[in-house]
Design a protein around this motif. Sequence first.
Motif, mmCIF file in Angstrom:
data_model
loop_
_atom_site.group_PDB
_atom_site.id
_atom_site.type_symbol
_atom_site.label_atom_id
_atom_site.label_comp_id
_atom_site.label_asym_id
_atom_site.label_seq_id
_atom_site.Cartn_x
_atom_site.Cartn_y
_atom_site.Cartn_z
ATOM 1 N N ARG A 14 0.841 -1.187 0.000
ATOM 2 C CA ARG A 14 0.000 0.000 0.000
ATOM 3 C C ARG A 14 0.882 1.244 0.000
ATOM 4 O O ARG A 14 2.014 1.223 0.482
ATOM 5 C CB ARG A 14 -0.899 0.026 1.235
ATOM 6 N N ASP A 54 0.583 5.911 -0.034
ATOM 7 C CA ASP A 54 -0.224 7.123 -0.104
ATOM 8 C C ASP A 54 0.489 8.245 -0.831
ATOM 9 O O ASP A 54 -0.028 9.346 -0.942
ATOM 10 C CB ASP A 54 -0.645 7.576 1.294
ATOM 11 N N ALA A 66 2.439 1.391 5.774
ATOM 12 C CA ALA A 66 1.121 1.494 5.129
ATOM 13 C C ALA A 66 0.411 0.154 5.043
ATOM 14 O O ALA A 66 -0.812 0.097 4.905
ATOM 15 C CB ALA A 66 1.264 2.103 3.732
ATOM 16 N N TRP A 126 -0.372 -3.782 3.393
ATOM 17 C CA TRP A 126 -0.374 -4.518 2.126
ATOM 18 C C TRP A 126 -1.788 -4.649 1.585
ATOM 19 O O TRP A 126 -2.758 -4.713 2.336
ATOM 20 C CB TRP A 126 0.225 -5.913 2.316
ATOM 21 N N ASP A 127 -1.878 -4.705 0.271
ATOM 22 C CA ASP A 127 -3.089 -5.127 -0.433
ATOM 23 C C ASP A 127 -2.831 -6.507 -1.018
ATOM 24 O O ASP A 127 -1.680 -6.859 -1.323
ATOM 25 C CB ASP A 127 -3.444 -4.158 -1.558
ATOM 26 N N SER A 147 -2.248 6.944 -4.950
ATOM 27 C CA SER A 147 -2.360 6.128 -3.745
ATOM 28 C C SER A 147 -2.766 4.722 -4.140
ATOM 29 O O SER A 147 -3.218 4.478 -5.271
ATOM 30 C CB SER A 147 -3.391 6.720 -2.781
ATOM 31 N N SER A 148 -2.626 3.806 -3.190
ATOM 32 C CA SER A 148 -3.031 2.427 -3.469
ATOM 33 C C SER A 148 -4.546 2.322 -3.613
ATOM 34 O O SER A 148 -5.052 1.439 -4.325
ATOM 35 C CB SER A 148 -2.533 1.500 -2.363
ATOM 36 N N ALA A 149 -5.293 3.205 -2.967
ATOM 37 C CA ALA A 149 -6.746 3.197 -3.127
ATOM 38 C C ALA A 149 -7.133 3.522 -4.567
ATOM 39 O O ALA A 149 -8.048 2.910 -5.134
ATOM 40 C CB ALA A 149 -7.382 4.202 -2.156
ATOM 41 N N SER A 169 -6.423 0.469 -6.594
ATOM 42 C CA SER A 169 -7.414 -0.583 -6.386
ATOM 43 C C SER A 169 -8.686 -0.327 -7.187
ATOM 44 O O SER A 169 -9.317 -1.262 -7.692
ATOM 45 C CB SER A 169 -7.746 -0.702 -4.893
#
Length: 313
Positions: free
Chosen positions: A145, A147, A165, A167-168, A272-274, A277
Amino acid sequence: MNVHKNARLTPRGRALMVSRIVDEGWSVAAAAEAAGVSVRTARKWVGRRRRGPSEDFTDRSSAPRRCPRRTSQPRVMQIEQLRRQRMTGPAIAQALGMARSTVGVILRRLGLGKLTALEPRPEVIRYERSRPGEMIHLDIKKLGRFDVEGHRITGDRRKGASRGAGWDFLHVCVDDASRLAYTEILPSERKEDTTAFLERALAWLARHGVTVERVMTDNGSAYRSKLFAKALQTAGARHVRTRPYTPRTNGKAERFIQTSLREWAYAKPYGSSAERSKAVGPWTDSYNLTRPHSGIKGFTPWQRVNNLLGNDT
């Protein structure tokens, strides 16, 4: 040869510097200063130019042209023969009265530095199931992850660190016959999330007319859990596990993960990882509906599954 990463001049830069001296009348000192090198270096490349038009400005090997004390070819063949009898380097050196370092250099030059090089490579066995759902492949890819933009984008590992942060986990399901894929980003790879993903993947395939008969996974703890086994039993699917330390057995899932990393996860900068995703769903839809697959004769997975099921759509 490759140019050293700290080299002041590339072959083109050397040619420019020499041209300034020979063709434009620059002094050696002025041309060397403009190029950021020493006068001695400039004179070396000018000398190369004056030796003839066949000379170029690429780096040369520093190995000597002649080596009178080089190990003879019959002795090299003898070393190779003993190695193929599975003798170790020190044992060969002792048997032939040679230095261990010399034998080691020769073995590495022959590509026999490791005993595993003597083992025949296993034959590549390619297979493809004949109908959708006959076997699906499941796998998980761990993604960090973040940001802020990471080093893959900035090029500097000292910048953009997202420490702590977490992991995903990219869970993937790929149908063997059609390459139809289903993906989700989940917060863990534990048995609860893995089993829930299996159930949703089976339901998604069922809505597309695919009944799953076998599920292939690796030997991760979540896939070996009783909860995962119960879900398979409820679905009436057989569990097929890969051989330990043999990821190529589950190659279609491994290949899909590599494709997704190249075309989705690392294809463009994400803030960001969001944000990353959110992009996996549209990318997976594009993979299924519009991206031709060389392994299925240029069809998209959606076209392939409909052809195999006999659908008109």
